[in-house]
Design a protein around this motif. Sequence first.
Motif: not given
Length: 673
Positions: A530-548
């Motif tokens: 882990l970095s000290a600070t890390a930012e990600h955009v997360v979207e949840l979908h049925p059966g899947a996830v979108t990260v960045d």
Amino acid sequence: MTSLFTPAPLSLTTVLIANRGEIALRILRTVHALGLTAIAVHTDEDVDAPHVAAADRAVRLDSYLDVDGLIAAARAAGADALHPGYGFLSERPALARACEEAGIAFVGPSARAIETMGDKIAARAAVTARGVPVVPGLSAPGLDDAVLVAGAAEVGFPLLVKPAAGGGGKGMHVVESADALPAALAAARREAVGAFGDDTLFLERYVAAPRHLEVQILADAHGRALHLGERECSLQRRHQKVIEEAPSPDLTADQRERLGALALEVARSVDYVGAGTVEFLLDAASPDEPYFLEMNTRLQVEHAVTEEVTGTDLVAAQLRIADGQRLAARQEDVQVRGHALEARVYAEDPAAGFLPTGGTVLSLALPQSARVDHALATGMDVTSSYDPMLAKVITHAGTREAALTALDRALEQTHILGVRTNASFLRALLALPETRAGRVDTGLIERSLDRLAPASPGAAVWAVAAAVRWQEIAAARRSGIWQAPTGWRLGAQAPLVVRFAADGEAVEVALTGTPERAVAEVRSGSTAALSATAEHVVELHPGAVTVDGHRVPMTWATTAQAVWLGLPGGDHELAFHVPARRTGPGAAAPTLASPMPGIVTAVLAEGGSAVTAGDPVLVVEAMKMEHTLTAPSDGTVRLHVRRGDRVVRGQELAQVVTEETPLAAPSLQEVHP
């Protein structure tokens, strides 16, 4: 499937399956395919198990080890055959003998064959008489310690102390020198009595990191026997097979022919009838001279890879032999086509020394592209009562490379959320250059543990887990934003903070945006991943996830203690951070938490007694494994359990309190959020 028999109807009609779990279901499938009636047995714990639901009828037992109960159940159900599966009573001559006396066909060899091959000393004598080589050693009935010590020099060091009864590595000790032998003999006798009720020992020359090969044989009651090729079973840890394949990737034609011929001689040494497996060790120093190791007088866990490459249903073959039918095929009729591999998915934690785990199956996803033998169902409890194997994932392809690739893909699609498994470890093992090249031996896993260690979750994984938690909170508070903790306030939205545990410290994730599209900032984390600070955009979908912006398949489940994620990289149990229990100002009493679900089998320190760091305090047993918990520091023991208590993984079993940290009422703080 290839038929080794002249097609003929079976006279058997009803088969009682004296086993549980995936092997009971595997046998049941063939019983039904042959048009026979399948009778299941179960204990109270298994009354709702999948093998019970799949059977035509079921009979309750007090124990799967109750021979009289099984015979009574077979009679009550009108069974004319009994299949023992593997494990439990499958290699107990008492069950074969009881079936014979009751007029029930035992789907296995004679009691005499089981008895001879179940005693390693007797088995060595029987096969030696047929010219089958064995590992050099000292073996005879009733050898005492003085005789063993006196004969050890002739065997040579290092040597292996082995019990004559049992298996699975119990009671086995590698001895490097004469000085260490007396203590090893004493320990081996204690362990052998505890595990098998028999302390007979013998000595073998220690073969360092050999290959472990086995040959599948079939023999009918009319004197004909065939072998169905070999399996490579060298990928092991603690004498337990992990990945098996057929055929072996590194045998010459002459070596393969000799191995099969020796296996048939072993079968003839006891007039064997039925399906059996003959196991050999192959020393790298003499690859043309395999040593007989033992014979398993039953179906093997890894029988599926032989079925895949030969097209033979081994359970059907067992039933036809038990029915008195003749093998019609000749040895040259047995053809091996392509390559097959099997991976055993265990309820165990490789990061904790392969300790057994357990829990409730919260979500289940199994590959459709592979054969998976299992008895899993969503909502079922995986307990410490039985062997930790959950499933077998089997692939078959035209080449070994294609089968390896298919197995890796199938394991990537295997998600058993709620129970820690070794699935990611298996994928790492398949990826080793030695595995890919077929250069395997029984010591490969131990030598490669640093390369097989699981990676810590990355910041993106923590971000996804926090987003799952936020969506769960949002779903629970649909009745209004004032009924539950929220991130809303006058002015700007405050972040929702979720804290997870990472190596005893907290990883903090601050969430803004919405539960459907969260911006997750991993604001702290002490692990190297882990970095000290890390930012990600997360979207949840049925059966899947979108990260960045990158979409990946995912399954997930939550409990009060953790978020479970099933990602292509593996399953993750991400526990919420729980503040340490305090027993005094600024100090926490060292605790002893159970590393696995199981039963407290021994309490070695009395409550209130003084202990020194490292002193044994408790013993927890689960799935054939014992684990001793020791005092983490000097102090006074405070026990929270008694002998015989059933415990869960992570449960605090005791505390060690020092004078500086006197025991006080615990200050329980709510898990955040």
